[in-house]
Design a protein around this motif. Structure first.
Motif, PDB file in Angstrom:
ATOM      1  N   ASP A 132      48.934 -74.404  21.333  1.00  0.00           N
ATOM      2  CA  ASP A 132      48.819 -72.673  20.502  1.00  0.00           C
ATOM      3  C   ASP A 132      47.763 -72.180  20.817  1.00  0.00           C
ATOM      4  O   ASP A 132      46.163 -73.123  20.159  1.00  0.00           O
ATOM      5  CB  ASP A 132      49.683 -72.192  19.581  1.00  0.00           C
ATOM      6  CG  ASP A 132      50.001 -70.842  20.352  1.00  0.00           C
ATOM      7  OD1 ASP A 132      49.849 -70.283  20.988  1.00  0.00           O
ATOM      8  OD2 ASP A 132      50.537 -69.817  18.849  1.00  0.00           O
ATOM      9  N   LEU A 133      46.679 -71.179  21.398  1.00  0.00           N
ATOM     10  CA  LEU A 133      46.083 -70.407  21.022  1.00  0.00           C
ATOM     11  C   LEU A 133      45.555 -69.241  20.746  1.00  0.00           C
ATOM     12  O   LEU A 133      47.071 -68.363  21.633  1.00  0.00           O
ATOM     13  CB  LEU A 133      44.991 -70.631  22.241  1.00  0.00           C
ATOM     14  CG  LEU A 133      44.021 -70.009  22.717  1.00  0.00           C
ATOM     15  CD1 LEU A 133      42.942 -70.570  22.403  1.00  0.00           C
ATOM     16  CD2 LEU A 133      43.877 -70.393  24.334  1.00  0.00           C
ATOM     17  N   ALA A 134      44.854 -68.006  20.458  1.00  0.00           N
ATOM     18  CA  ALA A 134      44.780 -67.135  19.679  1.00  0.00           C
ATOM     19  C   ALA A 134      43.719 -67.006  19.512  1.00  0.00           C
ATOM     20  O   ALA A 134      42.915 -67.776  19.035  1.00  0.00           O
ATOM     21  CB  ALA A 134      45.402 -66.782  18.421  1.00  0.00           C
ATOM     22  N   TYR A 135      43.058 -65.701  20.438  1.00  0.00           N
ATOM     23  CA  TYR A 135      41.681 -65.129  19.834  1.00  0.00           C
ATOM     24  C   TYR A 135      42.026 -64.017  18.534  1.00  0.00           C
ATOM     25  O   TYR A 135      42.670 -63.281  17.981  1.00  0.00           O
ATOM     26  CB  TYR A 135      41.648 -64.092  20.707  1.00  0.00           C
ATOM     27  CG  TYR A 135      40.365 -64.078  22.029  1.00  0.00           C
ATOM     28  CD1 TYR A 135      38.691 -63.670  21.587  1.00  0.00           C
ATOM     29  CD2 TYR A 135      40.590 -64.367  23.207  1.00  0.00           C
ATOM     30  CE1 TYR A 135      38.495 -64.655  22.151  1.00  0.00           C
ATOM     31  CE2 TYR A 135      39.587 -65.016  24.003  1.00  0.00           C
ATOM     32  CZ  TYR A 135      38.662 -65.025  23.826  1.00  0.00           C
ATOM     33  OH  TYR A 135      37.294 -64.947  24.254  1.00  0.00           O
ATOM     34  N   SER A 136      41.178 -64.135  17.958  1.00  0.00           N
ATOM     35  CA  SER A 136      40.539 -62.746  17.057  1.00  0.00           C
ATOM     36  C   SER A 136      41.104 -61.472  17.485  1.00  0.00           C
ATOM     37  O   SER A 136      40.279 -61.289  18.098  1.00  0.00           O
ATOM     38  CB  SER A 136      39.583 -63.679  15.325  1.00  0.00           C
ATOM     39  OG  SER A 136      38.617 -62.862  16.562  1.00  0.00           O
ATOM     40  N   PRO A 137      41.797 -60.508  16.610  1.00  0.00           N
ATOM     41  CA  PRO A 137      41.122 -59.110  16.846  1.00  0.00           C
ATOM     42  C   PRO A 137      39.624 -58.627  17.539  1.00  0.00           C
ATOM     43  O   PRO A 137      39.854 -57.416  17.914  1.00  0.00           O
ATOM     44  CB  PRO A 137      41.600 -58.928  16.119  1.00  0.00           C
ATOM     45  CG  PRO A 137      42.886 -59.472  14.873  1.00  0.00           C
ATOM     46  CD  PRO A 137      42.359 -60.940  14.807  1.00  0.00           C
ATOM     47  N   ASP A 138      39.452 -59.008  16.563  1.00  0.00           N
ATOM     48  CA  ASP A 138      37.895 -58.534  17.278  1.00  0.00           C
ATOM     49  C   ASP A 138      36.834 -59.595  18.058  1.00  0.00           C
ATOM     50  O   ASP A 138      35.989 -58.344  18.459  1.00  0.00           O
ATOM     51  CB  ASP A 138      37.018 -58.752  15.689  1.00  0.00           C
ATOM     52  CG  ASP A 138      36.587 -60.192  15.337  1.00  0.00           C
ATOM     53  OD1 ASP A 138      36.928 -61.073  15.541  1.00  0.00           O
ATOM     54  OD2 ASP A 138      35.666 -60.203  14.281  1.00  0.00           O
ATOM     55  N   GLY A 139      37.282 -60.618  18.541  1.00  0.00           N
ATOM     56  CA  GLY A 139      37.287 -61.644  19.862  1.00  0.00           C
ATOM     57  C   GLY A 139      36.083 -62.042  19.792  1.00  0.00           C
ATOM     58  O   GLY A 139      35.506 -62.876  20.662  1.00  0.00           O
ATOM     59  N   ARG A 140      35.365 -62.272  18.267  1.00  0.00           N
ATOM     60  CA  ARG A 140      34.380 -62.828  17.751  1.00  0.00           C
ATOM     61  C   ARG A 140      35.218 -64.941  17.694  1.00  0.00           C
ATOM     62  O   ARG A 140      33.845 -65.173  17.734  1.00  0.00           O
ATOM     63  CB  ARG A 140      34.257 -62.839  16.281  1.00  0.00           C
ATOM     64  CG  ARG A 140      33.831 -61.396  16.472  1.00  0.00           C
ATOM     65  CD  ARG A 140      32.978 -61.308  14.840  1.00  0.00           C
ATOM     66  NE  ARG A 140      32.417 -62.306  13.866  1.00  0.00           N
ATOM     67  CZ  ARG A 140      32.340 -62.312  12.661  1.00  0.00           C
ATOM     68  NH1 ARG A 140      32.877 -61.658  12.481  1.00  0.00           N
ATOM     69  NH2 ARG A 140      31.388 -63.372  12.169  1.00  0.00           N
ATOM     70  N   PHE A 141      36.593 -65.251  17.001  1.00  0.00           N
ATOM     71  CA  PHE A 141      36.612 -66.664  17.437  1.00  0.00           C
ATOM     72  C   PHE A 141      38.071 -67.369  18.511  1.00  0.00           C
ATOM     73  O   PHE A 141      38.858 -65.989  18.667  1.00  0.00           O
ATOM     74  CB  PHE A 141      37.192 -66.262  15.788  1.00  0.00           C
ATOM     75  CG  PHE A 141      36.464 -66.525  15.221  1.00  0.00           C
ATOM     76  CD1 PHE A 141      34.984 -67.674  15.352  1.00  0.00           C
ATOM     77  CD2 PHE A 141      36.356 -65.240  13.906  1.00  0.00           C
ATOM     78  CE1 PHE A 141      33.709 -66.949  14.386  1.00  0.00           C
ATOM     79  CE2 PHE A 141      34.745 -65.388  13.137  1.00  0.00           C
ATOM     80  CZ  PHE A 141      33.657 -65.903  13.287  1.00  0.00           C
ATOM     81  N   LEU A 142      37.850 -68.170  18.598  1.00  0.00           N
ATOM     82  CA  LEU A 142      39.513 -68.780  19.085  1.00  0.00           C
ATOM     83  C   LEU A 142      39.722 -69.460  18.146  1.00  0.00           C
ATOM     84  O   LEU A 142      39.531 -70.624  17.787  1.00  0.00           O
ATOM     85  CB  LEU A 142      38.551 -69.264  20.653  1.00  0.00           C
ATOM     86  CG  LEU A 142      38.654 -68.166  21.778  1.00  0.00           C
ATOM     87  CD1 LEU A 142      37.863 -68.628  22.554  1.00  0.00           C
ATOM     88  CD2 LEU A 142      40.498 -68.035  22.175  1.00  0.00           C
ATOM     89  N   VAL A 143      40.825 -68.961  17.237  1.00  0.00           N
ATOM     90  CA  VAL A 143      41.739 -70.808  17.286  1.00  0.00           C
ATOM     91  C   VAL A 143      42.875 -71.538  17.489  1.00  0.00           C
ATOM     92  O   VAL A 143      43.315 -70.997  18.604  1.00  0.00           O
ATOM     93  CB  VAL A 143      42.635 -70.436  16.320  1.00  0.00           C
ATOM     94  CG1 VAL A 143      43.318 -71.179  14.815  1.00  0.00           C
ATOM     95  CG2 VAL A 143      40.981 -68.648  14.984  1.00  0.00           C
ATOM     96  N   VAL A 144      42.744 -72.842  17.267  1.00  0.00           N
ATOM     97  CA  VAL A 144      43.291 -73.739  18.407  1.00  0.00           C
ATOM     98  C   VAL A 144      44.256 -74.461  17.422  1.00  0.00           C
ATOM     99  O   VAL A 144      43.601 -75.164  16.505  1.00  0.00           O
ATOM    100  CB  VAL A 144      42.770 -74.777  19.347  1.00  0.00           C
ATOM    101  CG1 VAL A 144      43.860 -75.749  19.304  1.00  0.00           C
ATOM    102  CG2 VAL A 144      41.895 -73.968  20.235  1.00  0.00           C
ATOM    103  N   GLY A 145      45.919 -74.577  16.775  1.00  0.00           N
ATOM    104  CA  GLY A 145      46.711 -75.473  16.879  1.00  0.00           C
ATOM    105  C   GLY A 145      47.215 -76.865  17.574  1.00  0.00           C
ATOM    106  O   GLY A 145      47.523 -76.021  18.686  1.00  0.00           O
ATOM    107  N   GLY A 146      47.235 -77.456  17.247  1.00  0.00           N
ATOM    108  CA  GLY A 146      48.105 -78.639  17.879  1.00  0.00           C
ATOM    109  C   GLY A 146      48.748 -79.665  16.980  1.00  0.00           C
ATOM    110  O   GLY A 146      49.163 -79.715  16.021  1.00  0.00           O
ATOM    111  N   SER A 147      48.467 -80.868  17.615  1.00  0.00           N
ATOM    112  CA  SER A 147      49.166 -82.145  16.698  1.00  0.00           C
ATOM    113  C   SER A 147      47.991 -83.220  16.071  1.00  0.00           C
ATOM    114  O   SER A 147      48.038 -84.272  16.445  1.00  0.00           O
ATOM    115  CB  SER A 147      50.134 -83.104  18.006  1.00  0.00           C
ATOM    116  OG  SER A 147      48.559 -84.111  18.449  1.00  0.00           O
ATOM    117  N   ALA A 148      47.850 -82.109  14.837  1.00  0.00           N
ATOM    118  CA  ALA A 148      47.287 -82.626  13.741  1.00  0.00           C
ATOM    119  C   ALA A 148      46.932 -81.740  12.603  1.00  0.00           C
ATOM    120  O   ALA A 148      47.547 -81.169  12.526  1.00  0.00           O
ATOM    121  CB  ALA A 148      45.456 -82.482  14.307  1.00  0.00           C
ATOM    122  N   THR A 149      46.726 -82.668  11.303  1.00  0.00           N
ATOM    123  CA  THR A 149      46.580 -81.569  10.212  1.00  0.00           C
ATOM    124  C   THR A 149      45.754 -80.426   9.969  1.00  0.00           C
ATOM    125  O   THR A 149      45.420 -79.855   9.144  1.00  0.00           O
ATOM    126  CB  THR A 149      46.248 -83.132   8.754  1.00  0.00           C
ATOM    127  OG1 THR A 149      45.749 -83.412   9.405  1.00  0.00           O
ATOM    128  CG2 THR A 149      48.320 -83.735   8.924  1.00  0.00           C
TER     129      THR A 149
END
Length: 400
Positions: free
Chosen positions: A287-304
């Motif tokens: 999964d992938l998401a932008y922060s509301p202010d557009g400054r950051f991209l967060v990625v979650g995956g098959s890791a801790t």
């Protein structure tokens, strides 16, 4: 940009039945001209204009889709059987914030299996992508408003992703080999379905509502919302790329794509320039998401760990570790704050304060992972869709 998260849930069975880089239209789908353009940020290959025709052997004929605005037992013969079992209406209190997140509890329940959930811009509707079509529920009553489904019971109208237009009454949906827009005011399709030649994993609208992004087997397909211009495909120059997650930036025309090669890429969707790419070091990014202010991209995956990238240049901003042993299946930002909800494969929802990089609270109630998480636009509700075939609505209870 939609306020939702989607996983690669049930979407790893790829339809490898056409040559690389070409799109086709199925039966009642119109053939489309697609300039296949590879961009790297340094050079651009000359576009190849392909006129694409239907393949009768690659796919069964696509049936007519139908929507009904007033729920009825006989209004539509659908692969979505009956109405979702719900516990509602729901009553919610204040916006979920860092200071009150520990008070969040389950406020409502829908017994339905969902591939993705997403909110309308006004927060009054929740769209649910299912294996049999799309169901749109009214919030907070939890009453069904509309469903988009197939007339033919034999056809599995698998829908992987949905997105509301930011200003118009449009709904974009993608699924098994196609994407399409619907007019929610009339309950009618705005145009014929458009074939992609492979499963569509994710769809999104740009912030100004002028562009559509579609994540599919060959990369990120971009098209204007009126379908007046040929589509173009964003992908690395050297190879095609299965893109399971796409999201537009909160401002402008930048679009991020998370590929099955473990790389996160950011393009300018209008100029087709690849701005940067970074390895997530995940075997699979979920999964992938932008922060509301557009400054950051967060990625979650098959890791801790979950990774936070600077959206401007792709540099590492933070790497945060979880107690989860299986990784993150879904994530979503609260659009009104720095709160980030993470859904683990063990069934916990972890709410983090990204300003102070700390865990605020943990929500229980699931025993396995999530297909989607989505905060309402006003930040008062968090919707979660789990592999246990339920959708739960979380929030602060109203004061007595």
């Amino acid at each position: 940009m939609k306020t939702a998260g989607i996983t690669f849930r049930r979407v790893l069975s790829f339809w490898l039945f056409i040559s690389t880089g070409l799109l086709y239209g199925c039966n009642n789908q119109e053939a489309i001209e697609v300039p296949i353009t590879a961009t790297t940020g340094l050079t651009e290959m000359p576009p190849t204009l392909a006129v694409l025709t239907p393949s009768m052997t690659a796919h069964p004929a696509t049936p007519t889709l139908v929507a009904t605005i007033t729920p009825s037992e006989t209004a539509v013969t659908s692969t979505i059987t009956g109405a979702p079992t719900s516990v509602g209406p729901i009553f919610m209190g204040d916006e979920i914030t860092i200071s009150n997140a520990d008070l969040v509890q389950e406020l409502g329940l829908l017994a339905i299996s969902a591939n993705e959930i997403t909110w309308s811009p006004d927060g009054k509707l929740l769209a649910i992508a299912t294996d049999g079509g799309v169901i749109i529920m009214e919030i907070p009553s939890l009453q069904e408003r509309m469903r988009i489904a197939s007339k033919e019971e034999w056809f599995d109208l698998w829908i992987s992703s949905v997105a509301f237009h930011p200003t118009d009454d449009r709904l974009l949906l993608g699924g098994r080999g196609f994407f399409q827009q619907w007019d929610l005011a009339t309950g009618e399709a705005l145009h014929r379905t458009h074939g992609t030649g492979s499963d569509v994993f994710d769809v999104d609208y740009s912030e100004d509502g002028d562009l559509i992004a579609v994540g599919f087997r060959d990369g990120v397909l971009v098209k204007d919302i009126d379908f007046d211009l040929p589509a173009w495909v964003l992908r690395p120059e050297s190879h095609t790329l299965v893109t399971g997650k796409v999201t537009f930036a909160p401002h402008g025309a930048k679009v991020a794509g998370l590929g099955d090669d473990g790389y996160l890429r950011l393009w300018n969707a209008r100029t087709r320039e690849l701005l940067w790419e970074r390895s997530t070091e995940f075997q699979g990014g979920w999964d992938l998401a932008y922060s509301p202010d557009g400054r950051f991209l967060v990625v979650g995956g098959s890791a801790t760990d979950f990774l936070i990238f600077d959206a401007q240049n792709g540099q590492d901003a933070a790497v945060l570790s979880l107690e989860s042993t299986k990784g993150i299946s879904s994530l979503a930002f609260n659009p009104e704050s720095n709160l980030l909800a993470l859904g683990t494969w063990e069934g916990q929802i972890l709410i983090w304060d990204l300003e102070k990089l700390r865990l605020v609270t943990q929500l229980e109630g699931y025993t396995e992972g999530f297909t989607s998480l989505a905060f309402s636009p006003d930040g008062r509700l968090l919707a979660s869709a789990g592999y246990d075939d339920t959708i739960r609505l979380w929030g602060i209870p109203p004061e007595p």
